[in-house]
Design a protein around this motif. Sequence first.
Motif, PDB file in Angstrom:
ATOM      1  N   GLN A 198     -34.581  29.488  85.100  1.00 14.70           N
ATOM      2  CA  GLN A 198     -35.810  29.432  84.119  1.00 14.70           C
ATOM      3  C   GLN A 198     -34.594  29.543  82.750  1.00 14.70           C
ATOM      4  N   LYS A 199     -33.465  30.311  83.392  1.00 19.53           N
ATOM      5  CA  LYS A 199     -32.634  31.226  82.452  1.00 19.53           C
ATOM      6  C   LYS A 199     -31.725  29.263  82.249  1.00 19.53           C
ATOM      7  N   ASP A 200     -31.482  28.437  83.135  1.00 16.73           N
ATOM      8  CA  ASP A 200     -30.714  27.222  82.862  1.00 16.73           C
ATOM      9  C   ASP A 200     -31.622  26.677  81.754  1.00 16.73           C
ATOM     10  N   LEU A 201     -32.765  26.554  82.226  1.00 16.88           N
ATOM     11  CA  LEU A 201     -34.093  25.595  81.350  1.00 16.88           C
ATOM     12  C   LEU A 201     -33.821  26.236  79.804  1.00 16.88           C
ATOM     13  N   GLU A 202     -34.152  27.692  79.853  1.00 11.85           N
ATOM     14  CA  GLU A 202     -33.990  27.946  79.025  1.00 11.85           C
ATOM     15  C   GLU A 202     -33.044  28.228  77.846  1.00 11.85           C
ATOM     16  N   ASN A 203     -31.848  28.268  78.591  1.00  9.07           N
ATOM     17  CA  ASN A 203     -30.663  28.003  77.625  1.00  9.07           C
ATOM     18  C   ASN A 203     -30.068  26.847  77.456  1.00  9.07           C
ATOM     19  N   SER A 204     -31.145  25.330  77.674  1.00  9.06           N
ATOM     20  CA  SER A 204     -30.641  23.717  77.822  1.00  9.06           C
ATOM     21  C   SER A 204     -31.805  23.643  76.396  1.00  9.06           C
ATOM     22  N   CYS A 218     -43.780  30.968  87.023  1.00  9.57           N
ATOM     23  CA  CYS A 218     -44.121  30.579  88.864  1.00  9.57           C
ATOM     24  C   CYS A 218     -42.667  30.830  89.712  1.00  9.57           C
ATOM     25  N   ASN A 219     -43.504  32.020  90.940  1.00  3.99           N
ATOM     26  CA  ASN A 219     -42.813  31.779  91.473  1.00  3.99           C
ATOM     27  C   ASN A 219     -42.560  31.192  93.032  1.00  3.99           C
ATOM     28  N   SER A 220     -43.159  30.567  92.772  1.00  2.00           N
ATOM     29  CA  SER A 220     -42.874  29.243  93.736  1.00  2.00           C
ATOM     30  C   SER A 220     -42.868  28.335  93.994  1.00  2.00           C
ATOM     31  N   SER A 221     -42.419  27.144  94.257  1.00  2.00           N
ATOM     32  CA  SER A 221     -42.536  25.381  93.747  1.00  2.00           C
ATOM     33  C   SER A 221     -43.218  25.401  94.180  1.00  2.00           C
ATOM     34  N   SER A 222     -44.185  25.269  95.308  1.00  2.00           N
ATOM     35  CA  SER A 222     -45.363  24.515  95.606  1.00  2.00           C
ATOM     36  C   SER A 222     -46.248  25.277  94.377  1.00  2.00           C
ATOM     37  N   THR A 223     -46.377  25.934  94.285  1.00  2.00           N
ATOM     38  CA  THR A 223     -47.344  26.454  92.739  1.00  2.00           C
ATOM     39  C   THR A 223     -47.417  25.583  91.360  1.00  2.00           C
ATOM     40  N   THR A 224     -45.530  25.770  91.276  1.00  2.00           N
ATOM     41  CA  THR A 224     -45.817  25.384  90.289  1.00  2.00           C
ATOM     42  C   THR A 224     -46.048  23.069  89.957  1.00  2.00           C
ATOM     43  N   GLY A 233     -49.802  21.130  82.651  1.00  2.00           N
ATOM     44  CA  GLY A 233     -48.598  21.068  81.933  1.00  2.00           C
ATOM     45  C   GLY A 233     -47.873  20.463  82.642  1.00  2.00           C
ATOM     46  N   ILE A 234     -46.712  20.382  82.119  1.00  2.00           N
ATOM     47  CA  ILE A 234     -45.293  19.811  82.969  1.00  2.00           C
ATOM     48  C   ILE A 234     -44.734  20.347  83.859  1.00  2.00           C
ATOM     49  N   ALA A 235     -43.731  20.429  84.753  1.00  2.00           N
ATOM     50  CA  ALA A 235     -43.422  21.249  86.045  1.00  2.00           C
ATOM     51  C   ALA A 235     -42.434  20.406  86.036  1.00  2.00           C
ATOM     52  N   ILE A 236     -41.155  21.489  85.843  1.00  2.00           N
ATOM     53  CA  ILE A 236     -39.820  20.768  86.253  1.00  2.00           C
ATOM     54  C   ILE A 236     -39.163  21.748  87.234  1.00  2.00           C
ATOM     55  N   LEU A 237     -38.478  20.481  87.716  1.00  2.00           N
ATOM     56  CA  LEU A 237     -38.288  20.805  89.383  1.00  2.00           C
ATOM     57  C   LEU A 237     -37.047  19.775  90.226  1.00  2.00           C
ATOM     58  N   PRO A 238     -36.145  20.531  90.787  1.00  2.00           N
ATOM     59  CA  PRO A 238     -35.432  19.190  91.224  1.00  2.00           C
ATOM     60  C   PRO A 238     -36.156  18.207  92.275  1.00  2.00           C
TER      61      PRO A 238
END
Length: 287
Positions: A198-204, A218-224, A233-238
């Motif tokens: 979240q912090k990295d994305l908000e900075n970007s 979300c607190n979980s990548s699988s939930t995201t 919506g659109i998820a942002i993940l590795p």
Amino acid sequence: MELRQLEYFITIVQEGSITSAAKKLHMTQPPLSRQIKNLEEDLGEVLFYRKNNKMYLTEFGKFFLLKSKEIVSLSKNIKKEIKEFNEQNIGSILIGVTPTSIPLIFNNELKSFLKDNPKIVFDIYEGDTTFIYNLLNKGIINIGIVRSPFQKDNVNTIIKNPENMCVAMIDYFNWNKEKDCSIGDLDGKKIIIYHRYQKDLENSFFKNNIRPEIVCVCNSSSTTLRLAELGMGIAILPKSAIKQSNEHIVYKEILDDSLTSSTMAIWIKNNYLSKAEKLFLDFFTNL
């Protein structure tokens, strides 16, 4: 306070009563009750209270249950490691992994590793990076597989090559047929964020002067990922985390060098590692 008292305490909680616990432990009820009373006296705290002929944990009891499980687990691991050391066995792998690291570890290469080392036994925990790091510090696991950003002075690290972050979405949200995108393409779009980034994305977002609509953190990548599959919506993940999605998900790599993530193996400096764990670190290095 003795280890067996902690085991008795855990068993009582699991069984729901002293009577049932005594049967499971193959002992009579009075000695078990006496052990719990002695434990409470040593602690200076009450562990249980009774209501309608049932036993319930006090607030301190709930706290102490977590600590008891950690101590008993640590004791079992120590005994196992001593046995392996004395018998010069290849040993066990006590490991914790984050969900977004799973695709990198549990793959076809692992099949070859297991085939070459058929006697290795895994004890695997899953959770976020903070959870995995805490297990390392408590000695419950010896190796953690986590994702950057991560930096602690008391751990050794093996860092894999960074991979791009990706957006994942159903076709409804797909704005073009390109296989990659810029961070600017997300301006005004509904975004689902995994709190780890979240912090990295908000900075970007701020640096690029864009304002996506963050609809969920979300607190979980699988939930995201699951919420993206459901069309929130659109998820942002590795990138590797997207591999866990279903075939209906569209994904694009974000071409931004500031938005990358690396999988890392971490272990406490100067900590004992079994032969199996050392072999696993060699395996991880060569992935």
